[in-house]
Design an enzyme around this catalytic site. Sequence first.
Site, PDB file in Angstrom:
ATOM      1  N   HIS A  11      23.421  27.179  14.210  1.00 25.08           N
ATOM      2  CA  HIS A  11      24.670  28.034  13.496  1.00 25.08           C
ATOM      3  C   HIS A  11      25.694  27.044  13.273  1.00 25.08           C
ATOM      4  CE1 HIS A  11      27.936  30.788  13.312  1.00 25.08           C
ATOM      5  NE2 HIS A  11      27.000  31.738  13.301  1.00 25.08           N
ATOM      6  N   SER A  16      29.038  35.342   9.475  1.00 24.17           N
ATOM      7  CA  SER A  16      29.181  34.011   9.871  1.00 24.17           C
ATOM      8  C   SER A  16      29.024  33.252   8.797  1.00 24.17           C
ATOM      9  CB  SER A  16      28.244  33.602  10.899  1.00 24.17           C
ATOM     10  OG  SER A  16      28.731  33.961  12.430  1.00 24.17           O
ATOM     11  N   ASP A  73      32.500  26.118  16.388  1.00 26.19           N
ATOM     12  CA  ASP A  73      31.188  26.639  16.285  1.00 26.19           C
ATOM     13  C   ASP A  73      30.198  26.249  17.328  1.00 26.19           C
ATOM     14  OD1 ASP A  73      28.832  27.762  15.163  1.00 26.19           O
ATOM     15  OD2 ASP A  73      30.234  28.428  13.360  1.00 26.19           O
TER      16      ASP A  73
END
Length: 790
Positions: free
Chosen positions: A224, A555, A150
């Site tokens: 994220h 996600s 990520d």
Amino acid sequence: MNNINIFLFVLFLLPLLASCEEKNVYIVQFRGHNGEKALHEIEDTHHSYLLSVKNNEEEAKASRLYSYQYSINGFAAVLTSDEASKLSELEEVVSVHKSEPGMYTLQTTRSWEFVGLNEGGGRGRHNYKMGGGLLSKAKYGQEIIVGVLDTGIWPESESFNDEGMGPVPKSWKGICQTGVAFNSSHCNNKIIGARYYMKGYEHSLGGRLDDTLDYLSPRDRVGHGTHTASTVAGSRVANVSVFGLARGTASGGAPLARLAIYKVCWAIPQEEKAVGNTCLPEDMLAGIDDAIRDGVDVMSISVGFPRTGFAEDAIANGALHAAKNNIVVVCAAGNSGPDPATLSNYYPWIITVGASYLDRDILGPLGETTPYGLEKKHPLVYAPDVVVPAVAENESAHCLPGSLDPKKVKGKVVFCMIGLGMTVGKGVEVKRAGGAGYILGNTAAYGDTLLFYFHVLPGTAVSSNDANKIIQYIKSTKNPTAIINRGKTVFNSQPAPSMASFSSRGPNPIDPNLLKPDITAPGLNILAAWSEGVSVTTLSSDKRFVKYNFQSGTSMATPHVAAVAALLKAVHPKWSSAGIRSAIMTTGKFTHFITLIDFLMCTKLCLTPKWPINVAAGSRNNRGEPITDQLGKVATPFMFGSGHFRPTKAVDPGLVYDASHEDYLLYLCGDKPKLECPENPPSPINLNYPSFAIPKLNGTVIVKRTVTNVAGDGKSIYFFRSKPPMGISVKATPSVLFFNHVGQKKSFTIKVKARGGMAGKYLKNEYGFGWYSWNDGLHNVRSPMAIALA
Ligand SMILES: *[C@@H]1O[C@H](CO)[C@@H](O)[C@H](O)[C@H]1NC(C)=O
Ligand SMILES: *[C@@H]1O[C@H](CO)[C@@H](O)[C@H](O)[C@H]1NC(C)=O
Ligand SMILES: *[C@@H]1O[C@H](CO)[C@@H](O)[C@H](O)[C@H]1NC(C)=O
Ligand SMILES: *[C@@H]1O[C@H](CO)[C@@H](O)[C@H](O)[C@H]1NC(C)=O
């Protein structure tokens, strides 16, 4: 879909080398495997190939970005198209493909209670009780290593505190790579490894990484990666909230599991000076390569690519080799819904995850609302009525940058439509023009899916139905006004789970015989840890920094399922990755409809035309009704796969559909002719998968499957049951399976037949959905099916 500020595929413009000698990154893949070869040997071989097309040693050396050792047998290098085609002509080269600009779909307190994984009651991270449930059986995942590929991590977050955690598992072979604002003391017994991969990214930027854009280290500048890592394995942290919202205990699904961080995605500048992101396939593959070498048990990859063939798909290639090492790879289905065939990560060795609603919302009277409101009535205007003259008619409702006329907006509430441009950017525009607040209306396609944002001014998001009513109200009233009551946390306010509009849908664009996605999990308005290197909205003009934040997308659903895979791996260390996928799938919440009991239990939907006749399958939500989509229609396996995940059931599935790395290679034979394939490879529909799809049924199709007994003392009798789509009959041979020991395998066939006129009537140009199951009175091993006629 750029209206949803979830991580999206971002098109990367290559540097403007307008010469005919344009150089791109290519991934070159060779036949066979590296086996036990040492890395330097592999590198020497790759170097000699490059030397054969380059002018000299130096050029050859400089051109190679990565040599892959454990994922594919190949390398990534900067080549001209001539050089690339020379390499592709070599007999031993399987594929040479240009790295396509990274498009990237990225994608909790409440979510674990919602799926029944909150044992121990846990207030505080010291409270890991040993009860009888899945979490305690799995020792909260403490022997399991989850690789998160990520945007890196914010190591100071409380969620990554390692207090009370035992030493790093002995199997671990990874490292803690240092870099900007990241040194070895940022790793601990929770974050046991961290690495970063930026060669492809830097090439795509046309130079060195800009320090102001991202950290040249595993540190997260996007948010994220911190969010997904804490969702899968964040420690329990009591009393977490953002701006007073959603107060509760934050916890990852496997709160004592270890995190191995692979930063393969990076910040890029976005409109409105927000932080966007991208991932390059060569960097992704390098991260997966190391994750395999380092010894992770599970990979969580909240990233998707647009539809590509197998050779171009870095995640699919990496994941195939991970499966060989029995690593469970969990990926996002993508955020390109609600259109059909919009999936990414559609290969069978990947668990593909869709996104659905939780039963928690931050609500005002109509929809998801900021926790700051407008107490008094303000004049309400519709954006197209208050734009500057230069704005094109058809885009005037979108509150794009510079579109609003301050003279007409000052002190008012502006109604804008979602779509085109960043969602939080619309608030910025209303604020710039002097507006007091804004209402964000859904278009028809978004229906009821509402995303929560900390907008830069009081704002609320409303459904497409409410949006139409508000526009009507503005048009029919002389002095329309609005109040925005500040949002509060509410539970059980709406049917849940229900599918998010953006969750990518089947059918599978590459292989319509393989039903995808596999499963759905919470992915809307999920609270988890956040990077303090980026503002709460990612806008650089926004000076609000937070430790926890809400995000939406597939996600966010992906690490939920990765956490469950970690727990299952802890309880059943000998299960294959296919067995773990099967357990998660066959126990999904997926209740067939249209039995008498279902009909009696169904209060509303059955009596409305929203119920499509060819849907013989649904899953129940918190209202006892079938799971719906964003339009309130009954959702299908093309949205939720095998249903909503149920961790507490998945630990004891009864039977599993196993598959090996060799099975996957045979499955690929149709797609990858340069592989060594048998003359008559098995039909892809006979891959031993816990679901199936038939895109063009003409007469009869026979589907072959094998189940492995994994339950209890091993003695059991399973009976076949099915609910095929209208107009289709299915028959299993045999229809009863006898088991007398654990590990025993039984094969069966399913004959799928179209019933002439009936089938034609119900399944014309449309998929019908149903299920079959094996039931021993204790376990219900269920598989969805999707069938369309030729
Ligand atoms: C790592 O960086 C921190 C500051 O972020 C510093 O306090 C610490 O001493 C450094 N540790 C090492 C081993 O360099
Ligand atoms: C939770 O945190 C808030 C401040 O953020 C504090 O006022 C409150 O007392 C805390 N509650 C508990 C139970 O610790
Ligand atoms: C807006 O109008 C322009 C010119 O007519 C057209 O090219 C464009 O595609 C339209 N955009 C949308 C979103 O309809
Ligand atoms: C179905 O199969 C029959 C017999 O094989 C063939 O004649 C017919 O054209 C097929 N129909 C379609 C729509 O493919």
